[in-house]
Design an enzyme around this catalytic site. Structure first.
Site, short mmCIF file in Angstrom:
data_model
loop_
_atom_site.label_atom_id
_atom_site.label_comp_id
_atom_site.label_asym_id
_atom_site.label_seq_id
_atom_site.Cartn_x
_atom_site.Cartn_y
_atom_site.Cartn_z
N SER A 118 0.93 -0.97 -0.09
CA SER A 118 -0.07 0.35 -0.06
C SER A 118 0.72 1.38 -0.30
O SER A 118 1.49 1.54 0.95
CB SER A 118 -0.90 -0.10 1.27
OG SER A 118 -1.14 1.48 1.53
N HIS A 158 -1.68 -0.68 -4.70
CA HIS A 158 -2.58 -0.68 -3.36
C HIS A 158 -2.23 0.83 -3.56
O HIS A 158 -0.99 1.55 -2.99
CB HIS A 158 -2.30 -1.31 -2.48
CG HIS A 158 -4.14 -1.62 -2.06
ND1 HIS A 158 -5.02 -2.34 -1.97
CD2 HIS A 158 -4.36 -0.18 -0.91
CE1 HIS A 158 -6.19 -1.97 -0.92
NE2 HIS A 158 -5.32 -0.54 -0.79
N ASP A 173 -5.00 3.41 -1.70
CA ASP A 173 -5.97 4.05 -0.96
C ASP A 173 -6.78 5.78 -1.48
O ASP A 173 -5.78 7.09 -1.15
CB ASP A 173 -5.73 4.04 0.86
CG ASP A 173 -5.26 2.91 1.20
OD1 ASP A 173 -6.28 2.14 0.60
OD2 ASP A 173 -4.27 2.14 1.19
N MET A 194 -8.95 8.22 0.03
CA MET A 194 -9.64 8.64 1.11
C MET A 194 -10.02 9.83 0.83
O MET A 194 -9.93 11.08 0.63
CB MET A 194 -9.26 8.63 2.75
CG MET A 194 -9.01 6.76 2.82
SD MET A 194 -7.44 6.98 3.87
CE MET A 194 -6.58 5.22 4.20
N HIS A 231 -8.24 1.38 -4.34
CA HIS A 231 -9.68 1.12 -3.19
C HIS A 231 -9.91 2.04 -2.80
O HIS A 231 -9.62 3.67 -1.99
CB HIS A 231 -8.91 0.59 -1.82
CG HIS A 231 -9.15 0.29 -0.68
ND1 HIS A 231 -8.79 0.09 0.45
CD2 HIS A 231 -10.78 0.01 -0.42
CE1 HIS A 231 -9.55 0.18 1.38
NE2 HIS A 231 -10.68 0.07 0.75
N MET A 239 -12.01 4.60 -1.12
CA MET A 239 -13.23 5.02 -0.02
C MET A 239 -13.42 6.22 0.69
O MET A 239 -13.67 7.12 1.24
CB MET A 239 -11.91 5.09 1.75
CG MET A 239 -11.83 3.67 1.70
SD MET A 239 -10.09 3.17 3.02
CE MET A 239 -8.38 3.45 1.78
N MET A 294 -12.45 -5.53 4.88
CA MET A 294 -10.77 -4.92 5.74
C MET A 294 -10.92 -5.30 6.83
O MET A 294 -11.29 -5.77 7.82
CB MET A 294 -11.78 -3.56 5.82
CG MET A 294 -12.07 -2.56 4.97
SD MET A 294 -10.59 -1.77 4.28
CE MET A 294 -9.30 -1.23 5.23
N GLY A 347 -9.39 3.66 6.92
CA GLY A 347 -8.82 5.30 7.18
C GLY A 347 -7.67 5.73 6.83
O GLY A 347 -7.61 6.64 7.20
N PHE A 348 -7.23 5.08 7.93
CA PHE A 348 -5.40 5.20 8.68
C PHE A 348 -4.82 3.37 8.13
O PHE A 348 -4.92 2.42 8.54
CB PHE A 348 -5.49 5.00 9.73
CG PHE A 348 -6.06 6.67 10.15
CD1 PHE A 348 -5.60 7.78 9.87
CD2 PHE A 348 -7.77 6.60 10.61
CE1 PHE A 348 -6.87 8.95 9.95
CE2 PHE A 348 -8.40 7.41 11.46
CZ PHE A 348 -7.75 9.23 10.60
N GLY A 349 -3.49 3.79 7.74
CA GLY A 349 -2.89 2.43 7.59
C GLY A 349 -2.13 2.44 9.05
O GLY A 349 -2.62 3.21 10.43
N ASP A 388 -6.80 -6.52 4.25
CA ASP A 388 -6.68 -5.11 3.57
C ASP A 388 -6.35 -4.43 5.12
O ASP A 388 -7.68 -4.55 5.82
CB ASP A 388 -7.21 -4.19 2.80
CG ASP A 388 -6.21 -2.93 2.56
OD1 ASP A 388 -5.20 -2.90 3.34
OD2 ASP A 388 -7.46 -2.10 2.06
N GLY A 389 -5.25 -4.16 6.25
CA GLY A 389 -5.03 -3.87 7.25
C GLY A 389 -4.94 -4.54 8.00
O GLY A 389 -4.86 -5.79 8.31
N GLY A 390 -3.68 -3.80 8.72
CA GLY A 390 -2.65 -4.75 10.35
C GLY A 390 -1.72 -5.93 9.68
O GLY A 390 -1.60 -6.73 10.41
C1 DX5 Z 1 -6.55 1.36 5.76
C2 DX5 Z 1 -6.35 0.88 3.75
C3 DX5 Z 1 -5.19 0.01 3.95
C4 DX5 Z 1 -3.18 0.58 4.47
C5 DX5 Z 1 -3.38 -0.94 4.72
O1 DX5 Z 1 -7.65 2.19 5.52
O2 DX5 Z 1 -7.40 0.87 3.16
O3 DX5 Z 1 -4.90 0.00 2.77
O4 DX5 Z 1 -2.81 1.34 4.17
O5 DX5 Z 1 -2.22 -0.12 5.76
P1 DX5 Z 1 -1.21 -1.61 7.03
O6 DX5 Z 1 -0.62 -2.41 6.47
O7 DX5 Z 1 -0.37 0.24 7.57
O8 DX5 Z 1 -2.53 -1.47 8.16
ZN ZN Z 2 -6.56 -0.23 0.87
#
Ligand code: DX5
Ligand code: ZN
Length: 223
Positions: free
Chosen positions: A8, A33, A35, A37, A66, A68, A137, A142-144, A175-177
């Site tokens: 991402s 990827h 994102d 937002m 993606h 959002m 998800m 919203g946040f990485g 996607d996420g964490g």
């Molecule tokens: C969160 C995004 C993710 C994010 C993942 O809203 O959709 O794609 O960038 O980041 P990590 O891998 O740091 O959780």
């Molecule tokens: Zn994403």
């Protein structure tokens, strides 16, 4: 099918986006990827067309976009022009999800639908046949850099079961964490595509990290 890895861009150094894209080009990653937002569907604003337009001519990996954002149906064609290979919209953001999926298909992009952690997989019951991809998800969007929600594993398994029962080719993206600490469990549950931001870009050796995510071997999925 061997699983795919999609770094991402959100976790890259924004003062060196060109270098980040070049790094992904030369890595074992499968997709990039992106994102998007809007500060309305999610409580954060990232980037949009201008960044995609800049990346399009230099990125050699498919752009996995993606969205959002609210009213994604108004921007499908525009994202396609900006180089999107796949366009994923949120089920929660679409009043007329079926028609938005048809719009994505009509644009020539791969059609994806994302579901938030609180949205059950049953939401996809009547559109699954029309999709190329479902994005589960595993954090609230919203946040990485957030913590993986382990309940997502159960949703991935449920979804995999639905896909296999209907004999479909729909990919499951998560996607996420995600990082080396949980990637194997996620793949074991049935994921086909791993999105990873912070774990890749904040690691000491991002290239090697992608290689390690790619080389995870998973036994046959039990449904
Ligand atoms: C969160 C995004 C993710 C994010 C993942 O809203 O959709 O794609 O960038 O980041 P990590 O891998 O740091 O959780
Ligand atoms: Zn994403």
């Amino acid at each position: 099918m061997k699983h795919l890895v999609a770094p991402s861009l959100l976790a890259a150094d924004f003062t060196r986006l060109g270098e980040a894209v070049e790094f992904v080009n030369n890595s074992k990653a499968d997709w990039l990827h992106i994102d998007v937002m809007d500060g309305s569907f999610v409580p954060n604003i990232s980037y949009g067309f201008s960044v995609l337009d800049a990346i399009k001519p230099i990125c050699r990996k498919p752009l996995d976009v993606h969205l959002m954002i609210v009213h994604p149906e108004n921007y499908i064609e525009r994202f396609r022009e900006s180089g999107a290979f796949g366009i994923t919209v949120h089920a929660e953001a679409c009043a007329h999800l079926h028609s938005t999926i048809q719009e994505i298909r009509k644009s020539g992009a791969q059609a994806g639908v994302a579901i938030n952690p609180s949205t059950p997989v049953m939401m996809l019951e009547d559109v699954l046949e029309d999709l190329d991809l479902v994005l589960v998800m595993s954090v609230n969007p919203g946040f990485g850099g957030q913590k993986f929600i382990y309940r997502s594993l159960h949703k991935i398994r449920q979804l995999k079961e639905m896909i296999i029962k209907r004999n479909l080719q729909v990919k499951i993206e998560v996607d996420g964490g995600i990082g080396l600490q949980n990637a194997e469990a996620i793949l074991q549950a049935g994921a086909d595509v791993l999105v990873a931001g912070s774990s890749i870009f904040k690691s000491d050796n991002p290239e090697e990290y992608i290689g390690r995510l790619k080389s995870i071997g998973v036994d046959t999925i039990l449904v």
